[in-house]
Structures are given as structure tokens and as C-alpha cells.
Design a protein around this motif. Sequence first.
Motif, mmCIF file in Angstrom:
data_model
loop_
_atom_site.group_PDB
_atom_site.id
_atom_site.type_symbol
_atom_site.label_atom_id
_atom_site.label_comp_id
_atom_site.label_asym_id
_atom_site.label_seq_id
_atom_site.Cartn_x
_atom_site.Cartn_y
_atom_site.Cartn_z
ATOM 1 N N VAL A 292 -2.213 6.118 10.439
ATOM 2 C CA VAL A 292 -3.094 5.268 11.245
ATOM 3 C C VAL A 292 -3.872 6.095 12.264
ATOM 4 O O VAL A 292 -5.082 5.917 12.426
ATOM 5 C CB VAL A 292 -2.289 4.140 11.936
ATOM 6 N N SER A 293 -3.188 7.026 12.938
ATOM 7 C CA SER A 293 -3.893 7.817 13.957
ATOM 8 C C SER A 293 -4.946 8.721 13.326
ATOM 9 O O SER A 293 -6.047 8.865 13.877
ATOM 10 C CB SER A 293 -2.906 8.617 14.810
ATOM 11 N N SER A 294 -4.657 9.307 12.183
ATOM 12 C CA SER A 294 -5.675 10.132 11.526
ATOM 13 C C SER A 294 -6.840 9.269 11.053
ATOM 14 O O SER A 294 -8.000 9.693 11.114
ATOM 15 C CB SER A 294 -5.074 10.922 10.361
ATOM 16 N N LEU B 209 -5.243 0.815 4.409
ATOM 17 C CA LEU B 209 -5.225 1.797 3.331
ATOM 18 C C LEU B 209 -4.488 3.054 3.768
ATOM 19 O O LEU B 209 -3.710 3.628 2.999
ATOM 20 C CB LEU B 209 -6.658 2.130 2.895
ATOM 21 N N SER B 210 -4.698 3.479 5.003
ATOM 22 C CA SER B 210 -3.986 4.657 5.502
ATOM 23 C C SER B 210 -2.482 4.413 5.500
ATOM 24 O O SER B 210 -1.704 5.290 5.116
ATOM 25 C CB SER B 210 -4.476 5.037 6.910
ATOM 26 N N LEU B 211 -2.079 3.219 5.887
ATOM 27 C CA LEU B 211 -0.655 2.868 5.840
ATOM 28 C C LEU B 211 -0.143 2.833 4.404
ATOM 29 O O LEU B 211 0.958 3.302 4.113
ATOM 30 C CB LEU B 211 -0.422 1.500 6.483
ATOM 31 N N MET C 42 0.110 6.498 3.121
ATOM 32 C CA MET C 42 1.114 7.293 3.837
ATOM 33 C C MET C 42 2.516 6.701 3.738
ATOM 34 O O MET C 42 3.499 7.424 3.843
ATOM 35 C CB MET C 42 0.729 7.436 5.308
ATOM 36 N N ASN C 43 2.608 5.393 3.549
ATOM 37 C CA ASN C 43 3.906 4.732 3.503
ATOM 38 C C ASN C 43 3.859 3.612 2.470
ATOM 39 O O ASN C 43 3.859 2.432 2.815
ATOM 40 C CB ASN C 43 4.240 4.185 4.897
ATOM 41 N N PRO C 44 3.808 3.968 1.166
ATOM 42 C CA PRO C 44 3.630 2.958 0.121
ATOM 43 C C PRO C 44 4.753 1.922 0.072
ATOM 44 O O PRO C 44 4.525 0.777 -0.310
ATOM 45 C CB PRO C 44 3.575 3.753 -1.177
ATOM 46 N N GLY C 45 5.941 2.286 0.459
ATOM 47 C CA GLY C 45 7.056 1.345 0.437
ATOM 48 C C GLY C 45 6.884 0.198 1.403
ATOM 49 O O GLY C 45 7.428 -0.892 1.194
ATOM 50 N N VAL D 152 8.278 6.082 9.886
ATOM 51 C CA VAL D 152 7.586 5.875 11.163
ATOM 52 C C VAL D 152 6.584 7.004 11.405
ATOM 53 O O VAL D 152 5.425 6.757 11.755
ATOM 54 C CB VAL D 152 8.594 5.766 12.341
ATOM 55 N N LEU D 153 7.006 8.245 11.194
ATOM 56 C CA LEU D 153 6.124 9.392 11.384
ATOM 57 C C LEU D 153 4.920 9.318 10.451
ATOM 58 O O LEU D 153 3.776 9.497 10.883
ATOM 59 C CB LEU D 153 6.892 10.704 11.160
ATOM 60 N N CYS D 154 5.169 9.037 9.172
ATOM 61 C CA CYS D 154 4.066 8.950 8.201
ATOM 62 C C CYS D 154 3.098 7.825 8.561
ATOM 63 O O CYS D 154 1.880 8.004 8.475
ATOM 64 C CB CYS D 154 4.613 8.745 6.791
#
Length: 161
Positions: free
Chosen positions: A134-136, A47-49, A52-55, A127-129
Motif C-alpha cells: 500500500v505504501s509503495s 491491487l497492491s494488497l 503483495m498479500n494474495p491470501g 502485515v509487512l507485505c
Amino acid sequence: MAASTARPGGHRSLVAIIRESALKPVTKKNILFHYSPLVGVVSYSFLSLNVMNPGLVVRYVPKRSVTNFLLFNTLIGSGLYIYNRAHLNAAPVNLRLAYSSFGSVLFTFGSVLLWAVLRSILPHNTVLCSLIGVSSGIVLIQVGQNYLEFVDSQLQIDGTE
């Protein structure tokens, strides 16, 4: 999750966390309070991915939104994890359900809101997002788990105050 030996400062080692997450016999209790929370953690990470990175998700699951599926699994997993905590054992079932549902909704939707805000202020770098998402998520899971363990640790074992 079962209690484990904590290091000084209340932090558990990675080995303790992995040992705690090991396969357990398939019983009703383990399915509800071990495997469902584990599925919830995996769903929360995806879900975090997704937020943060819907594409990224669209590339692998075209024409199908998995957000609701991930939200549902996260809500169920975190709700069952909270429901099974020692500090709620004395509460009636209806209050345990209400409190664990409330905690699960606050945790999950608070995380989604945080990720949406972070995505809007971060540069458009996939990559940053993804890394920050994931880390957050890992940090939020660890803080939430440590908080619940602290609350449980405040219980008096012998029933005195």
C-alpha cells in the motif's frame, strides 16, 4: 485533476489533495475524468494488497479472483487521468488514446511487476507485505501525479516557445 496551490518545492498539501478529491456534480466529464480516476486509485490500492498479500483477498472473496477487475479499473482510471492532462490537449484523439493507454499500461503493469518482485524478496510476513504494498502504491501514485503536473507546467500558456 484540477490544479491546486503547491507548497514550495512543488509538493501539495494533504488538505489540497482532499479538497481536490471532493464530491463534484455528476456530469459526463466528471464521471470520466474525476470519478473514474478516483475509482482507479482505490482499485490500484486494492491491487497492491492483492499482489503483495494474495491470501488476504481469498479470505474475503473466496473462489473468485478480483485481480482482473482491479486491473481493469486501474487501467481505465489511470488512462482517463492521463488522457485529460493539459499536455495532451493539442494531440488528435487517436494519439491521446494511444499515449494515455500506453502510460496506463506501463504504470499499472510496472507496479504489478515491482510488487511481485518485492513479495518474492520480502519475508513472508502478511502485515509487512501489506504495508509495503500500500505504501509503495501511494508513493508511485504521488510520483506519477507530480510528474504529469510537471509536464503540464512546461506548457506555454500564450502559445509561444
